[in-house]
Design an enzyme around this catalytic site. Structure first.
Site, PDB file in Angstrom:
ATOM      1  N   ASP A 281      -9.988  20.525   0.434  1.00 51.67           N
ATOM      2  CA  ASP A 281      -8.798  19.691   0.510  1.00 51.67           C
ATOM      3  C   ASP A 281      -8.149  19.953   1.869  1.00 51.67           C
ATOM      4  O   ASP A 281      -8.504  20.898   2.572  1.00 51.67           O
ATOM      5  CB  ASP A 281      -7.820  19.987  -0.634  1.00 51.67           C
ATOM      6  CG  ASP A 281      -6.837  18.832  -0.839  1.00 51.67           C
ATOM      7  OD1 ASP A 281      -6.754  17.950   0.041  1.00 51.67           O
ATOM      8  OD2 ASP A 281      -6.135  18.806  -1.866  1.00 51.67           O
TER       9      ASP A 281
HETATM   10  C1  BGC Z   1      -4.392  15.997  -1.036  1.00 52.64           C
HETATM   11  C2  BGC Z   1      -5.698  15.331  -1.406  1.00 52.64           C
HETATM   12  C3  BGC Z   1      -6.009  14.247  -0.396  1.00 52.64           C
HETATM   13  C4  BGC Z   1      -6.044  14.862   0.997  1.00 52.64           C
HETATM   14  C5  BGC Z   1      -6.377  13.880   2.106  1.00 52.64           C
HETATM   15  C6  BGC Z   1      -4.345  16.413   0.423  1.00 52.64           C
HETATM   16  O1  BGC Z   1      -3.088  16.826   0.802  1.00 52.64           O
HETATM   17  O2  BGC Z   1      -4.206  17.105  -1.884  1.00 52.64           O
HETATM   18  O3  BGC Z   1      -5.639  14.823  -2.709  1.00 52.64           O
HETATM   19  O4  BGC Z   1      -7.231  13.634  -0.725  1.00 52.64           O
HETATM   20  O5  BGC Z   1      -4.772  15.403   1.282  1.00 52.64           O
HETATM   21  O6  BGC Z   1      -5.309  13.054   2.385  1.00 52.64           O
END
Ligand code: BGC
Length: 726
Positions: A281
């Protein structure tokens, strides 16, 4: 004379295997890896962003210069032309011409924004969710994006946590079914199809356990709950062929999900044989330092990589450190090769090597097709839940001539979109007032007054609202949450609506007019004070672009509501966590283990939802009262529509196992089906119980076992006993 012969050696430049469309993917991967330098390989394991960064929570999201051989980019744009330019650079100017994988958060639609996931699950209609995901994939692909960071299949039990909006609710089975529907919709029959995009299961795993509903906080996930609650939706979606997985921000029994060798490698790759890749993530690798398991950036990279995270989202830690770690002999080259082969496999499967460019079509052809609007509208319609309807307040009678439309949500467009709707446009949204005018404009006068804002203390609008209410035959009071009150980094200490909204409801009640409370929000709410004020309550969630007409259709009776909750509404915030499938308590007596100050039961359980018609369930029948472990058992129930209009009824089948080596939840959802029943009609619902699939349980190591003894199958308020014999 000697014979002089000249031999011409024709050395035609042979196409490398990896460029040969007809060669098997595994041979292409092997060939390509054999040609790559270590630097080229490491670049494949990194993801940067391109364009502006629209996720406010993606801290440190500086736009970096894009290395030509980068593995992946998060593409915040919608313009395929620019995307193709970047791709052309990679294909034509890098040494081996490896295409870039473009990813983006397409969470509940791209331009055609459909209801949030929590609402989608209230439709209990996975086919519809699959269609919506298919529509989203088409818009996404035509915008130049090959990969979505969706579905989120975190099981959620704490509505204070903003991310409940992104989940399919509190039940593991429901998350599995809708997750699979979304994966199938995004990925189509084959990833290489024209409009298929790769799915990404997130957040692996246990993020939904967020302590106190606080985002990014530690989670205490036991090995037992990991296997019985959090892993099953992921396993189902891996089996459905999900191309990629995202590692979470949380930790599992003290080991962060992004450094967790057990879940990432032993379970996902070895046991489940997932052969795609894991992306961290956003910044989850760097965060390993904050989480207390790594002392330096290099250490975080080492831990995440060796645990089984193949792609570094945004941190550049792999870029900086993997080569050093290889040279220090800490990271074996064979692990790098395995990681790269996983990334390349997804690219080959998507057909990116053979068709790297997005076809350019006009915006009109790209977005908001008639079909996508229809699906969005139907999904909104089926996900709305009628929570209360005293004295048949709804549908609104045709004798109603004056409607007062009140509240901060009534004319709002932006907030109906919900969180994670970057490419959604307010202009595309049908507001509540627009839907109401279309539906009732010819038969009634509609007086609108905002009354108050979503929060704050300004009561100056109350008088207009009260005046409109006094003139009316019925009040439609539209309250709710702003879209950024749920989603990522949007925890709330109370799930009640702000006092100003409740206060206005109290004032309106004094007019004595019937109140229909229309709620738009991204989480279950505390309705303990609002519920007694309202004569009817309709939960419309954040329906996306097409909520106005379905809502108005339900109010007028043109549509019979069929949604049922995917997550329990606690009576008060203090009841959290409350979910339908808790384990039995040690003292089952009515006076034990209850709150002294409030009732212990929630306001509405998962599965609750009213209709304008009534259903009568026949006595459930089962095919046998005793079965062997390898025999099936058929449970059936006939449902009669005893009302005057057709309806869609969802039947949820639960099982319970009162005595087991490991104490099991009081009831566990195992199957559901939604069918139409005409007025006066009868329809049979059938649940074919396969003991190993539906009755077995898991221990804390993920080993399933099936014990002989008594079980119950449950439907509606019926509970029928049967036995598994040795
Ligand atoms: C979130 C994810 C997301 C990623 C990309 C993160 O902060 O937890 O769910 O896919 O950002 O934007």
């Amino acid at each position: 004379m000697g014979l002089i012969s000249t031999v011409f050696i024709v050395s035609a430049q042979k196409t490398p295997i990896y460029k040969d469309k007809k060669a098997p993917i595994e041979s292409r991967i092997k060939d390509l890896i054999s040609r790559m330098t270590l630097d080229e390989k490491i670049l494949q394991l990194n993801q940067f962003t391109v364009g502006y960064n629209t996720n406010v929570n993606n801290e440190g999201g500086v736009i970096k210069e894009i290395p030509i051989g980068i593995g992946s980019l998060i593409y915040f744009g919608t313009d395929p032309v620019y995307r193709n330019e970047i791709q052309r650079n990679a294909i034509e100017k890098s040494r081996l011409g490896i295409p870039i994988l473009f990813g983006f958060d397409v969470i509940h639609g791209f331009r055609a924004v459909y209801p949030i996931a929590l609402a989608q699950a209230c439709s209990w209609n996975p086919d519809l969710v699959k269609s919506a995901s298919e529509m989203a994939a088409r818009e996404t692909k035509l915008s130049g994006i090959d990969w979505t960071f969706s579905p989120m299949i975190d099981v959620v039990r704490d509505p204070r946590w903003g991310r409940v909006a992104e989940s399919y609710g509190e039940d593991s089975y429901t998350n599995a079914i809708f997750g699979v529907a979304a994966v199938n919709g995004y990925q189509g029959k084959s990833l290489s199809d024209r409009f298929s995009i790769a799915a990404c299961l997130k957040h692996f795993v246990g993020y939904g356990e967020s302590e106190g509903g606080r985002d990014y906080h530690a989670t205490d996930v036991s090995a037992q709950s990991l296997w019985e609650t959090y892993l099953p939706p992921f396993e189902a979606c891996v089996n459905a062929g999900a191309a990629t997985v995202m590692s979470g921000f949380n930790d599992i029994s003290g080991v962060p999900a992004t450094a967790n060798h057990y879940t990432l490698t032993e379970v996902l790759k070895r046991r489940w044989k997932h052969d795609g890749f894991v992306v961290s993530d956003w910044s989850a690798i760097r965060q390993l330092m904050f989480q207390g398991v790594a002392g330096s950036r290099k250490d975080t990279g080492f831990k995440a990589f060796m645990a089984g995270v193949e792609m570094d989202m945004a941190d550049s830690i792999y870029l900086e450190n993997l080569k050093i770690l290889v040279n220090e002999k800490k990271v074996p080259v064979k692990n790098i090769d395995d990681a790269v082969s996983r990334v390349l496999r997804v690219k080959f499967r998507l057909g990116l090597f053979d068709n790297p460019y997005t076809p350019i079509v006009s915006e009109n052809e790209r977005y908001l097709s008639t079909e996508s609007r229809q699906v969005t509208e139907q999904l909104a319609e089926e996900s709305m839940v009628l929570l209360k309807n005293s004295n048949n307040t709804l549908p609104i009678s045709s004798s109603v001539k004056q409607i007062a439309l009140i509240g901060p949500m009534a004319a709002d467009k932006k907030n109906l979109l919900g969180s994670w709707s970057y490419n959604g446009r307010e202009d595309d949204v049908e507001s509540i007032i627009e839907g109401i005018e279309k539906e009732f404009g010819k038969t009634a006068t509609i007086s609108y007054a905002k009354g108050c804002d979503f929060d704050g203390n300004d009561e100056s609008g109350f008088s207009d609202a009260i005046e409109a209410a006094k003139k009316s035959d019925i009040i439609l009071l539209c309250l709710g949450e702003k879209k950024d009150w749920s989603g990522e980094n949007a925890s709330r200490s109370s799930i009640a609506l702000p006092t100003i909204q409740e206060k206005m409801a109290v004032e309106l009640k004094k007019t004595g007019k019937p109140i229909v409370l229309v709620l738009s929000n991204g989480r279950p709410l505390e309705l303990v004070r609002l519920e007694p004020i309202a004569d009817a309550i309709l939960e419309i969630w954040q329906p996306g672009i097409a909520g106005g007409s379905p809502l108005a259709g339900i109010l007028s009776g043109r549509i019979n509501p069929s949604g049922k909750l995917s997550m329990t509404f606690p009576l008060t915030t203090g009841q959290i966590p409350t979910y339908y499938n808790s384990r039995p308590k040690a003292r089952p007596y009515p006076t034990n283990g209850i709150y002294q100050d409030i009732p212990t039961n929630p306001l509405y359980w998962m599965g609750y939802g009213l209709s304008y018609t009534s259903y009568k369930y026949s006595a459930m029948t089962i095919s046998s009262s005793k079965i062997k472990r390898n025999e099936k058992l058929i449970a059936e129930v006939e449902v009669e529509n005893t009302g005057k209009i057709a309806g869609l009824e969802t039947v949820n089948w639960y099982i319970s196992d009162p005595v087991c080596t490991i104490s099991r939840p009081i009831k566990e959802l195992k199957y559901f089906e939604k069918k139409e029943i005409v007025a006066g009609g009868k329809v049979k619902y059938r649940f074919e119980i396969e003991p190993m699939r539906d009755l077995s349980y898991t221990n804390s190591e993920g080993k399933r076992f099936l014990e002989a003894g008594e079980y119950f199958v449950m439907v509606n308020d019926q509970k029928v006993k049967f036995e598994i014999i040795e």
